[in-house]
Scaffold this motif. Structure first.
Motif: not given
Length: 327
Positions: A25-28, A139-147, A166-169
């Protein structure tokens, strides 16, 4: 995955994991994306498994530059104008795949189009430059949950299911990218509102149409992907589902260690009965059987049953669409 998920700020480590076929998972600037090497079908299939995503919706491919994007898709003047104005940024363009496109078919859900964007987050851009290939990133979440808009949000849903975050804040925009379909020269169509307002797009290229879904179910799909018509995934040859026998006039889409004997052409999704492998090979298999079957003068494609569990649900969904009556 049954191991722990690393939280890291090391871009080189994250890039190495992605190139090795792992999920990171990575930040955008919009939300955190669940990254996979878009040229690696097994990695892309693992995205659907990790998210528990019920369908093979097309995934957005992230790249570091517009030039890298346009190596995979056919860009017209509209696309180049929008890229010049809004990339890097929260705008996704859906464009025709190039004939030499190297992105795995599963990343585009078997379509002849591909969704691409250049994110604005500096850490994402550094990651993409190091990976040096398109990265699929829903989006890096389980399907159906909040992004997710923080690394902690990602870990809440995906810890133990992916290799690293990857933590980008916190994400600056916090809503998904605008998705614009430019695959037809007849006009641009807004598939999903997002970080770039439609008015700004229209100021650049003129009037933009809005897709009006036929049902609530289609609306849910349309927000994320183009071309979700029932028979959109149909090959030219008719498809027969749940085949327990096969004739010489049929091409066989097999699954498991014991493919049915007697087919005129054969593609085995997974001799080992591995659903991730089957998902990764599904669209390539349908295309190959369709082309080979027509070349040999075969009558149809017979598809052996695939277990309706895990990724098998999505595989069966796509096979059902492929077999739908033609209108």
């Amino acid at each position: 995955m049954d191991r722990g998920t690393r939280l890291t700020t090391d871009v080189a480590e994250a890039a190495a994991l992605l190139r090795a076929g792992e999920l990171v998972a990575f930040p955008t600037e919009t939300v955190y994306g669940l990254g996979a090497d878009a040229r690696n079908g097994r990695a892309v299939a693992a995205v659907f498994a990790a998210k528990g995503r019920p369908e093979f919706n097309p995934l957005i491919c992230h790249v570091a530059t517009a030039e890298a994007a346009f190596e995979e898709v056919v860009a017209d003047a509209r696309a180049r104008e929008l890229a010049a104005r809004f990339w890097p940024g929260p705008l996704t363009l859906v464009l025709p795949r190039r004939l030499d496109c190297r992105v795995d078919l599963l990343a585009g859900a078997g379509l002849d189009t591909l969704a691409v964007r250049v994110p604005a987050h500096p850490l994402a851009l550094e990651l993409l430059r190091r990976v040096d290939r398109p990265v699929a990133g829903p989006s890096a979440n389980r399907s159906g949950s909040v992004s997710p808009t923080t690394a902690a949000h990602v870990l809440e849903g995906l810890s133990g299911r992916i290799a690293a975050v990857l933590d980008g804040g916190p994400c600056a925009v916090g809503v998904e990218s605008t998705v614009l379909d430019l695959s037809s020269p007849r006009g641009a169509v807004l598939l999903r509102p997002g970080g770039v307002p439609a008015e700004a797009i229209e100021a650049a290229i003129g009037k933009v149409g809005r897709r009006v879904p036929a049902s609530a179910a289609e609306a849910t799909r349309t927000l994320r992907s183009p071309g979700m018509l029932l028979s959109h995934y149909a090959p030219a040859l008719p498809v027969r589902l749940d085949a327990v026998d096969v004739a010489g006039e049929e091409a066989l889409l097999a699954f498991g260690p014991a493919p049915l004997p007697g087919a005129g052409a054969l593609w085995n999704l997974s001799p080992a009965g591995d659903l991730a492998e089957a998902a990764a090979r599904l669209f390539a298999g349908l295309r190959w059987l369709d082309a080979e079957g027509r070349r040999l003068g075969l009558a149809r494609i017979a598809a052996m049953p695939v277990p309706a569990a895990g990724l098998g649900v999505a595989i069966n969904d796509r096979l059902t669409r492929a077999a739908a009556p033609r209108g």
